[in-house]
Scaffold this motif. Structure first.
Motif, PDB file in Angstrom:
ATOM      1  N   PRO A  51      14.943 -10.768  -8.012  1.00 30.64           N
ATOM      2  CA  PRO A  51      15.485  -9.413  -8.153  1.00 30.64           C
ATOM      3  C   PRO A  51      15.649  -8.928  -9.584  1.00 30.64           C
ATOM      4  O   PRO A  51      15.422  -7.750  -9.861  1.00 30.64           O
ATOM      5  CB  PRO A  51      16.834  -9.461  -7.445  1.00 30.64           C
ATOM      6  CG  PRO A  51      16.939 -10.772  -6.791  1.00 30.64           C
ATOM      7  CD  PRO A  51      15.818 -11.644  -7.258  1.00 30.64           C
ATOM      8  N   VAL A  54      12.269  -7.993 -10.888  1.00 34.15           N
ATOM      9  CA  VAL A  54      11.816  -6.793 -10.179  1.00 34.15           C
ATOM     10  C   VAL A  54      12.417  -5.558 -10.844  1.00 34.15           C
ATOM     11  O   VAL A  54      11.700  -4.592 -11.129  1.00 34.15           O
ATOM     12  CB  VAL A  54      12.190  -6.857  -8.680  1.00 34.15           C
ATOM     13  CG1 VAL A  54      11.904  -5.533  -7.999  1.00 34.15           C
ATOM     14  CG2 VAL A  54      11.445  -7.987  -7.985  1.00 34.15           C
ATOM     15  N   GLU A  55      13.706  -5.600 -11.117  1.00 29.42           N
ATOM     16  CA  GLU A  55      14.368  -4.460 -11.772  1.00 29.42           C
ATOM     17  C   GLU A  55      13.772  -4.186 -13.153  1.00 29.42           C
ATOM     18  O   GLU A  55      13.530  -3.036 -13.508  1.00 29.42           O
ATOM     19  CB  GLU A  55      15.875  -4.704 -11.898  1.00 29.42           C
ATOM     20  CG  GLU A  55      16.631  -4.547 -10.603  1.00 29.42           C
ATOM     21  CD  GLU A  55      16.638  -3.127 -10.053  1.00 29.42           C
ATOM     22  OE1 GLU A  55      16.462  -2.157 -10.820  1.00 29.42           O
ATOM     23  OE2 GLU A  55      16.809  -2.993  -8.834  1.00 29.42           O
ATOM     24  N   TYR A 102       8.106  -2.050  -4.642  1.00 30.45           N
ATOM     25  CA  TYR A 102       9.569  -2.056  -4.630  1.00 30.45           C
ATOM     26  C   TYR A 102      10.003  -0.617  -4.405  1.00 30.45           C
ATOM     27  O   TYR A 102       9.523   0.307  -5.065  1.00 30.45           O
ATOM     28  CB  TYR A 102      10.071  -2.608  -5.965  1.00 30.45           C
ATOM     29  CG  TYR A 102      11.552  -2.472  -6.207  1.00 30.45           C
ATOM     30  CD1 TYR A 102      12.490  -2.642  -5.184  1.00 30.45           C
ATOM     31  CD2 TYR A 102      12.015  -2.191  -7.474  1.00 30.45           C
ATOM     32  CE1 TYR A 102      13.843  -2.530  -5.430  1.00 30.45           C
ATOM     33  CE2 TYR A 102      13.378  -2.086  -7.741  1.00 30.45           C
ATOM     34  CZ  TYR A 102      14.280  -2.249  -6.705  1.00 30.45           C
ATOM     35  OH  TYR A 102      15.623  -2.139  -6.949  1.00 30.45           O
ATOM     36  N   GLU A 103      10.923  -0.417  -3.464  1.00 29.21           N
ATOM     37  CA  GLU A 103      11.322   0.930  -3.074  1.00 29.21           C
ATOM     38  C   GLU A 103      11.835   1.780  -4.248  1.00 29.21           C
ATOM     39  O   GLU A 103      11.570   2.978  -4.311  1.00 29.21           O
ATOM     40  CB  GLU A 103      12.369   0.866  -1.958  1.00 29.21           C
ATOM     41  CG  GLU A 103      13.620   0.103  -2.330  1.00 29.21           C
ATOM     42  CD  GLU A 103      14.461  -0.317  -1.125  1.00 29.21           C
ATOM     43  OE1 GLU A 103      14.070  -0.055   0.019  1.00 29.21           O
ATOM     44  OE2 GLU A 103      15.524  -0.926  -1.369  1.00 29.21           O
ATOM     45  N   LYS A 104      12.524   1.162  -5.195  1.00 26.54           N
ATOM     46  CA  LYS A 104      13.043   1.912  -6.348  1.00 26.54           C
ATOM     47  C   LYS A 104      11.900   2.391  -7.245  1.00 26.54           C
ATOM     48  O   LYS A 104      11.957   3.498  -7.779  1.00 26.54           O
ATOM     49  CB  LYS A 104      14.017   1.050  -7.148  1.00 26.54           C
ATOM     50  CG  LYS A 104      14.680   1.785  -8.289  1.00 26.54           C
ATOM     51  CD  LYS A 104      15.703   0.906  -8.983  1.00 26.54           C
ATOM     52  CE  LYS A 104      16.291   1.561 -10.204  1.00 26.54           C
ATOM     53  NZ  LYS A 104      17.249   0.666 -10.880  1.00 26.54           N
ATOM     54  N   THR A 141       7.169   0.061   1.371  1.00 24.86           N
ATOM     55  CA  THR A 141       8.114  -0.281   0.306  1.00 24.86           C
ATOM     56  C   THR A 141       9.109  -1.322   0.810  1.00 24.86           C
ATOM     57  O   THR A 141       9.394  -1.403   2.002  1.00 24.86           O
ATOM     58  CB  THR A 141       8.864   0.973  -0.190  1.00 24.86           C
ATOM     59  OG1 THR A 141       9.583   1.556   0.890  1.00 24.86           O
ATOM     60  CG2 THR A 141       7.900   1.978  -0.793  1.00 24.86           C
ATOM     61  N   ASP A 143      12.717  -3.952  -0.350  1.00 25.16           N
ATOM     62  CA  ASP A 143      13.903  -4.207  -1.152  1.00 25.16           C
ATOM     63  C   ASP A 143      13.599  -5.268  -2.210  1.00 25.16           C
ATOM     64  O   ASP A 143      12.755  -6.142  -1.982  1.00 25.16           O
ATOM     65  CB  ASP A 143      15.019  -4.687  -0.210  1.00 25.16           C
ATOM     66  CG  ASP A 143      16.288  -5.023  -0.947  1.00 25.16           C
ATOM     67  OD1 ASP A 143      16.511  -6.240  -1.192  1.00 25.16           O
ATOM     68  OD2 ASP A 143      17.037  -4.105  -1.279  1.00 25.16           O
ATOM     69  N   LYS A 144      14.299  -5.227  -3.321  1.00 32.21           N
ATOM     70  CA  LYS A 144      14.047  -6.183  -4.402  1.00 32.21           C
ATOM     71  C   LYS A 144      14.297  -7.630  -3.980  1.00 32.21           C
ATOM     72  O   LYS A 144      13.783  -8.558  -4.597  1.00 32.21           O
ATOM     73  CB  LYS A 144      14.873  -5.848  -5.640  1.00 32.21           C
ATOM     74  CG  LYS A 144      16.370  -5.996  -5.463  1.00 32.21           C
ATOM     75  CD  LYS A 144      17.089  -5.571  -6.731  1.00 32.21           C
ATOM     76  CE  LYS A 144      18.587  -5.533  -6.537  1.00 32.21           C
ATOM     77  NZ  LYS A 144      19.246  -5.015  -7.734  1.00 32.21           N
ATOM     78  N   MET A 147      11.013  -9.383  -2.925  1.00 32.13           N
ATOM     79  CA  MET A 147       9.897  -9.271  -3.853  1.00 32.13           C
ATOM     80  C   MET A 147       9.941 -10.289  -4.983  1.00 32.13           C
ATOM     81  O   MET A 147      11.007 -10.714  -5.423  1.00 32.13           O
ATOM     82  CB  MET A 147       9.864  -7.856  -4.410  1.00 32.13           C
ATOM     83  CG  MET A 147       9.869  -6.813  -3.305  1.00 32.13           C
ATOM     84  SD  MET A 147       9.222  -5.232  -3.794  1.00 32.13           S
ATOM     85  CE  MET A 147       7.484  -5.572  -3.857  1.00 32.13           C
ATOM     86  N   VAL A 150       7.462  -5.949  -8.787  1.00 28.30           N
ATOM     87  CA  VAL A 150       7.447  -4.638  -8.124  1.00 28.30           C
ATOM     88  C   VAL A 150       6.310  -4.420  -7.137  1.00 28.30           C
ATOM     89  O   VAL A 150       6.363  -3.499  -6.332  1.00 28.30           O
ATOM     90  CB  VAL A 150       7.462  -3.463  -9.131  1.00 28.30           C
ATOM     91  CG1 VAL A 150       8.752  -3.401  -9.889  1.00 28.30           C
ATOM     92  CG2 VAL A 150       6.256  -3.482 -10.025  1.00 28.30           C
ATOM     93  N   ASP A 151       5.281  -5.270  -7.189  1.00 27.96           N
ATOM     94  CA  ASP A 151       4.178  -5.084  -6.239  1.00 27.96           C
ATOM     95  C   ASP A 151       3.657  -6.388  -5.640  1.00 27.96           C
ATOM     96  O   ASP A 151       2.511  -6.451  -5.174  1.00 27.96           O
ATOM     97  CB  ASP A 151       3.046  -4.280  -6.873  1.00 27.96           C
ATOM     98  CG  ASP A 151       2.519  -4.870  -8.160  1.00 27.96           C
ATOM     99  OD1 ASP A 151       2.980  -5.956  -8.561  1.00 27.96           O
ATOM    100  OD2 ASP A 151       1.653  -4.233  -8.772  1.00 27.96           O
TER     101      ASP A 151
END
Length: 176
Positions: A51, A54-55, A102-104, A141, A143-144, A147, A150-151
């Motif tokens: 996570p 990912v962020e 990633y949805e964000k 999409t 959630d982090k 994942m 991000v992809d």
């Protein structure tokens, strides 16, 4: 010992890291903690989400597409043309499916705008052949916590993604 050897000397072949990532973040090969496995089919599952990475990856991806106009590269254009030629010559269909996001990241207007231009360019190209198809107008999409970045999904989420893509492909075939 075999794992250490492959990590030390074949790292770029046995890792999901890019060359740039590898060079920017050198690894102490004696420091463990970098387990990997590859299935006989070449799939390298990841089981644990990442996570925090990912962020961090969101900002990088948004920055990459910020104020950038989509233009397909020459090598990608030639690759698509080669895929089309093979599909027509050997009479098989090709389905283009977006990677998961990633949805964000996908909620970011700049990224979404760029993605839609990519999708539009791909749709324009696929109109040149009945053998080429773009599946799904919107990417799936996640959630982090599902994942690796991000992809790229971890294995449990990849199974969900694969099932959903399969359903979309069945619908596509039924509509034809």
């Amino acid at each position: 010992r075999l794992q250490w050897f492959s990590f030390r000397y074949l790292h770029l072949y046995t890792s999901s890291e890019t060359i740039l990532d590898f060079l920017q973040n050198p690894v102490d090969t004696f420091r463990g903690g970098r387990e990997f496995s590859v299935t006989p089919s070449g799939y390298m599952p990841k089981y644990n989400p990442n996570p925090l990475d990912v962020e961090e990856d969101v900002a990088e991806h948004v920055d990459i597409v910020r104020d950038k106009e989509f233009e397909i590269s020459e090598i990608n254009q030639r690759s698509l043309e080669a895929i089309q030629a093979l599909a027509e010559k050997h009479e098989f269909d090709v389905y283009f499916v977006s990677s998961p996001f990633y949805e964000k990241l996908y909620s970011q207007p700049k990224f979404r705008r760029y993605f839609r231009k990519v999708r539009r360019g791909l749709r324009d190209f696929t109109r040149s052949s009945d053998r080429l198809h773009v599946v799904m107008d919107e990417p799936l999409t996640f959630d982090k916590h599902q994942m690796e970045n991000v992809d790229h999904l971890i294995k449990s989420a990849a199974e969900i993604y694969t099932q959903q893509v399969g359903e979309q492909l069945r619908e596509e075939e039924a509509d034809r």
